[in-house]
Scaffold this motif. Structure first.
Motif, PDB file in Angstrom:
ATOM      1  N   VAL A 145      -9.228   5.407  -3.372  1.00  0.00           N
ATOM      2  CA  VAL A 145      -8.766   3.965  -3.248  1.00  0.00           C
ATOM      3  C   VAL A 145      -9.942   3.320  -2.426  1.00  0.00           C
ATOM      4  O   VAL A 145     -10.571   3.906  -1.511  1.00  0.00           O
ATOM      5  CB  VAL A 145      -7.447   3.800  -2.112  1.00  0.00           C
ATOM      6  CG1 VAL A 145      -7.280   2.467  -1.678  1.00  0.00           C
ATOM      7  CG2 VAL A 145      -6.134   4.549  -2.443  1.00  0.00           C
ATOM      8  N   LYS A 171      -4.403   0.663 -10.301  1.00  0.00           N
ATOM      9  CA  LYS A 171      -4.012  -0.404  -9.922  1.00  0.00           C
ATOM     10  C   LYS A 171      -4.700  -1.044  -9.178  1.00  0.00           C
ATOM     11  O   LYS A 171      -5.476  -0.896  -8.407  1.00  0.00           O
ATOM     12  CB  LYS A 171      -2.797  -0.006  -9.099  1.00  0.00           C
ATOM     13  CG  LYS A 171      -1.626   1.035  -9.851  1.00  0.00           C
ATOM     14  CD  LYS A 171      -0.485   1.289  -8.643  1.00  0.00           C
ATOM     15  CE  LYS A 171       0.641   1.935  -9.166  1.00  0.00           C
ATOM     16  NZ  LYS A 171       0.204   3.367  -9.910  1.00  0.00           N
ATOM     17  N   CYS A 202      -4.586   9.525   0.744  1.00  0.00           N
ATOM     18  CA  CYS A 202      -5.674   8.768   0.193  1.00  0.00           C
ATOM     19  C   CYS A 202      -6.919   8.936   0.362  1.00  0.00           C
ATOM     20  O   CYS A 202      -7.241   9.306   1.687  1.00  0.00           O
ATOM     21  CB  CYS A 202      -5.332   7.255   0.183  1.00  0.00           C
ATOM     22  SG  CYS A 202      -3.784   6.474  -0.496  1.00  0.00           S
ATOM     23  N   ALA A 208      -7.188   3.318  -7.287  1.00  0.00           N
ATOM     24  CA  ALA A 208      -6.665   2.055  -6.912  1.00  0.00           C
ATOM     25  C   ALA A 208      -7.598   0.967  -6.057  1.00  0.00           C
ATOM     26  O   ALA A 208      -8.560   1.528  -5.391  1.00  0.00           O
ATOM     27  CB  ALA A 208      -5.676   2.046  -5.786  1.00  0.00           C
ATOM     28  N   LEU A 260       0.954  -1.416  -0.088  1.00  0.00           N
ATOM     29  CA  LEU A 260      -0.100   0.152   0.107  1.00  0.00           C
ATOM     30  C   LEU A 260       0.759   1.185   0.126  1.00  0.00           C
ATOM     31  O   LEU A 260       0.269   2.545  -0.282  1.00  0.00           O
ATOM     32  CB  LEU A 260      -0.988   0.040   1.232  1.00  0.00           C
ATOM     33  CG  LEU A 260      -1.847  -1.289   1.101  1.00  0.00           C
ATOM     34  CD1 LEU A 260      -2.591  -1.149   2.599  1.00  0.00           C
ATOM     35  CD2 LEU A 260      -2.740  -1.438   0.044  1.00  0.00           C
ATOM     36  N   ARG A 312       0.660  -6.448  -7.826  1.00  0.00           N
ATOM     37  CA  ARG A 312       0.142  -5.407  -8.278  1.00  0.00           C
ATOM     38  C   ARG A 312      -0.344  -5.740  -9.711  1.00  0.00           C
ATOM     39  O   ARG A 312       0.537  -6.420 -10.484  1.00  0.00           O
ATOM     40  CB  ARG A 312       0.798  -4.221  -8.269  1.00  0.00           C
ATOM     41  CG  ARG A 312       1.344  -3.734  -6.907  1.00  0.00           C
ATOM     42  CD  ARG A 312       1.847  -2.505  -6.843  1.00  0.00           C
ATOM     43  NE  ARG A 312       2.399  -2.080  -5.344  1.00  0.00           N
ATOM     44  CZ  ARG A 312       2.202  -0.663  -5.122  1.00  0.00           C
ATOM     45  NH1 ARG A 312       2.201   0.262  -5.993  1.00  0.00           N
ATOM     46  NH2 ARG A 312       2.663  -0.369  -3.879  1.00  0.00           N
ATOM     47  N   LEU A 361       0.557   4.781  -2.366  1.00  0.00           N
ATOM     48  CA  LEU A 361      -0.834   5.092  -2.999  1.00  0.00           C
ATOM     49  C   LEU A 361      -1.155   6.313  -2.781  1.00  0.00           C
ATOM     50  O   LEU A 361      -0.894   7.153  -1.753  1.00  0.00           O
ATOM     51  CB  LEU A 361      -1.830   4.149  -2.455  1.00  0.00           C
ATOM     52  CG  LEU A 361      -1.937   2.615  -2.825  1.00  0.00           C
ATOM     53  CD1 LEU A 361      -3.010   1.880  -2.087  1.00  0.00           C
ATOM     54  CD2 LEU A 361      -2.055   2.419  -4.313  1.00  0.00           C
TER      55      LEU A 361
END
Length: 205
Positions: free
Chosen positions: A39, A130, A57, A101, A32, A200, A35
């Motif tokens: 998310v 991602k 995030c 993500a 993580l 990932r 990031l």
């Protein structure tokens, strides 16, 4: 089902404490790190990922189980800028191509429809988004046969968790490209939750 779900949620953190300390927490942190943006932590459970999500995030924690969600909300607290929602992995409350993500940690083993959950992740991710995953997966040979044999009992005891899903292959089949992958074990290799994988992936390709 309600009582089993409540008991499972109540003992989950204690049952996972050793594995988190020995193997999983460091891998959550690595997975993580870096990031940013929007998310979605899907199947957030009791909130094991929360300490490792960067403060930059904007996190939506998705958790359909009310007993898990109760513990997740307590862990988030009023000062934490995390939105907790009651939704399933197969129907995320996000627009197409709007998420930076999507995170799956120890959840693709238990979602009712793994292919639909991965298709939904692909739908909501931006083209440069991602998919991050930390999961236990099907092994090969005799250990895979052991997982197959144990699966019905394990699934009953562990709220639908499936020991023998070939999750990395399913991620590729859903249209993702796996860019990074680490295989590892938690405790003795013979444990039914081994092997595990951290990785990932990106949409397309």
């Amino acid at each position: 089902m309600g009582l089993r779900s409540a008991l499972f949620a109540a003992q989950y953190d204690a049952a996972m404490r050793h594995a988190e300390h020995e193997e999983l927490s460091s891998r959550r942190a690595a997975l993580l790190s870096g990031l940013r943006g929007i998310v979605y932590d899907v199947g957030a459970g009791t909130g094991a990922n929360l300490p490792y999500l960067p403060p930059s995030c904007r996190v939506t924690a998705v958790e359909p189980d009310p007993n898990m969600r109760k513990r997740l909300l307590a862990r988030v607290g009023p000062a934490n800028a995390v939105r907790v929602v009651d939704a399933s992995a197969e129907a995320l409350p996000a627009n197409d191509a709007s998420v930076d993500a999507v995170v799956f940690t120890l959840v693709l083993c238990s979602v009712p429809d793994q292919a639909a959950a991965l298709a939904e992740a692909k739908r909501v991710l931006k083209p440069d988004g991602k998919l991050l995953f930390l999961e236990h997966v099907r092994d090969a040979g005799a250990h895979a046969a052991f997982q197959d044999m144990l699966r019905p009992v394990w699934s009953f005891a562990a709220q639908g968790c499936q020991l023998n899903r070939n999750t990395v292959a399913a991620i590729s089949a859903a249209g993702f490209t796996v860019d990074e992958r680490e295989n590892f074990t938690v405790g003795p290799a013979w444990l039914p939750v081994n092997p595990m994988v951290r990785g990932r992936a990106t949409p397309g390709g």
